[in-house]
Design a protein around this motif. Structure first.
Motif, PDB file in Angstrom:
ATOM      1  N   TRP A 189       0.815  -1.215   0.000  1.00 40.85           N
ATOM      2  CA  TRP A 189       0.000   0.000   0.000  1.00 40.85           C
ATOM      3  C   TRP A 189       0.846   1.261   0.000  1.00 40.85           C
ATOM      4  N   LEU A 190       2.128   1.107   0.190  1.00 40.84           N
ATOM      5  CA  LEU A 190       3.019   2.247   0.327  1.00 40.84           C
ATOM      6  C   LEU A 190       4.284   1.993  -0.476  1.00 40.84           C
ATOM      7  N   ASP A 191       4.626   2.923  -1.342  1.00 42.14           N
ATOM      8  CA  ASP A 191       5.850   2.843  -2.128  1.00 42.14           C
ATOM      9  C   ASP A 191       6.996   3.346  -1.256  1.00 42.14           C
ATOM     10  N   PRO A 192       7.981   2.503  -0.937  1.00 38.79           N
ATOM     11  CA  PRO A 192       9.061   2.934  -0.038  1.00 38.79           C
ATOM     12  C   PRO A 192       9.910   4.061  -0.625  1.00 38.79           C
ATOM     13  N   ILE A 214      -0.185   9.279   0.931  1.00 34.33           N
ATOM     14  CA  ILE A 214       0.570   8.476  -0.027  1.00 34.33           C
ATOM     15  C   ILE A 214       0.218   6.993   0.084  1.00 34.33           C
ATOM     16  N   LEU A 215      -0.674   6.667   1.002  1.00 32.64           N
ATOM     17  CA  LEU A 215      -1.161   5.290   1.085  1.00 32.64           C
ATOM     18  C   LEU A 215      -2.048   4.992  -0.120  1.00 32.64           C
ATOM     19  N   ASP A 216      -1.887   3.833  -0.699  1.00 32.36           N
ATOM     20  CA  ASP A 216      -2.699   3.415  -1.844  1.00 32.36           C
ATOM     21  C   ASP A 216      -3.320   2.068  -1.497  1.00 32.36           C
ATOM     22  N   MET A 217      -4.431   2.126  -0.754  1.00 28.51           N
ATOM     23  CA  MET A 217      -5.072   0.902  -0.284  1.00 28.51           C
ATOM     24  C   MET A 217      -6.270   0.560  -1.173  1.00 28.51           C
ATOM     25  N   PRO A 218      -6.433  -0.701  -1.489  1.00 27.87           N
ATOM     26  CA  PRO A 218      -7.565  -1.114  -2.322  1.00 27.87           C
ATOM     27  C   PRO A 218      -8.854  -1.170  -1.504  1.00 27.87           C
ATOM     28  N   PRO A 219     -10.004  -1.132  -2.174  1.00 26.80           N
ATOM     29  CA  PRO A 219     -11.266  -1.358  -1.460  1.00 26.80           C
ATOM     30  C   PRO A 219     -11.214  -2.709  -0.749  1.00 26.80           C
ATOM     31  N   PRO A 220     -11.779  -2.830   0.396  1.00 28.27           N
ATOM     32  CA  PRO A 220     -12.736  -1.944   1.046  1.00 28.27           C
ATOM     33  C   PRO A 220     -12.090  -0.921   1.965  1.00 28.27           C
ATOM     34  N   TYR A 221     -10.778  -0.757   1.906  1.00 22.25           N
ATOM     35  CA  TYR A 221     -10.094   0.191   2.784  1.00 22.25           C
ATOM     36  C   TYR A 221     -10.361   1.626   2.343  1.00 22.25           C
ATOM     37  N   ILE A 222     -10.039   2.543   3.200  1.00 22.02           N
ATOM     38  CA  ILE A 222     -10.261   3.960   2.951  1.00 22.02           C
ATOM     39  C   ILE A 222      -9.280   4.477   1.893  1.00 22.02           C
ATOM     40  N   SER A 223      -9.764   5.330   1.011  1.00 23.14           N
ATOM     41  CA  SER A 223      -8.917   5.881  -0.049  1.00 23.14           C
ATOM     42  C   SER A 223      -8.145   7.095   0.462  1.00 23.14           C
ATOM     43  N   SER A 224      -7.140   7.503  -0.292  1.00 22.97           N
ATOM     44  CA  SER A 224      -6.362   8.677   0.107  1.00 22.97           C
ATOM     45  C   SER A 224      -7.235   9.932   0.107  1.00 22.97           C
ATOM     46  N   GLY A 225      -8.176  10.028  -0.809  1.00 25.38           N
ATOM     47  CA  GLY A 225      -9.102  11.159  -0.817  1.00 25.38           C
ATOM     48  C   GLY A 225     -10.004  11.182   0.404  1.00 25.38           C
ATOM     49  N   GLU A 226     -10.440  10.001   0.840  1.00 27.25           N
ATOM     50  CA  GLU A 226     -11.265   9.915   2.045  1.00 27.25           C
ATOM     51  C   GLU A 226     -10.461  10.295   3.286  1.00 27.25           C
ATOM     52  N   ILE A 227      -9.198   9.899   3.319  1.00 27.39           N
ATOM     53  CA  ILE A 227      -8.330  10.276   4.442  1.00 27.39           C
ATOM     54  C   ILE A 227      -8.202  11.798   4.496  1.00 27.39           C
TER      55      ILE A 227
END
Length: 95
Positions: A7-10, A22-35
């Motif tokens: 979810w994170l590019d080092p 900078i987190l890039d989590m797939p559904p059902p997790y929260i998106s960066s825009g939602e954060i």
């Protein structure tokens, strides 16, 4: 865990604590825009009563309706917190 899950590019670094995550989590997790929406509205959730949370939830969105809701709530927040609107509060720092 974020690195392990991919979810994170080092190699990527954030430029600001108020920029999009900078987190890039797939559904059902929260998106960066939602954060980012939650970061923006956190003071409203903390200060205003739970009966206002539906309004605040609208203000989390980065669209026309969300921005309008946020502007109204932010104005109310400033007046409640500082006894004046944001523009007048900023004048107290000048000069």
């Amino acid at each position: 865990m974020a690195l392990k899950e991919g979810w994170l590019d080092p190699e990527r670094q954030t430029t600001s604590v108020i920029a999009e995550s900078i987190l890039d989590m797939p559904p059902p997790y929260i998106s960066s825009g939602e954060i980012l929406g939650l970061q923006r509205t956190f003071p409203l959730y903390a200060k205003l009563p739970e009966s206002r949370w539906a309004e605040i939830r609208k203000a989390e969105k980065n669209d026309v309706e969300g921005k309008a809701a946020f502007d109204l709530l932010a104005k109310e927040f400033y007046e409640m917190t500082y006894g004046m609107d944001e523009e007048n509060r900023m004048l107290t720092y000048a000069g």
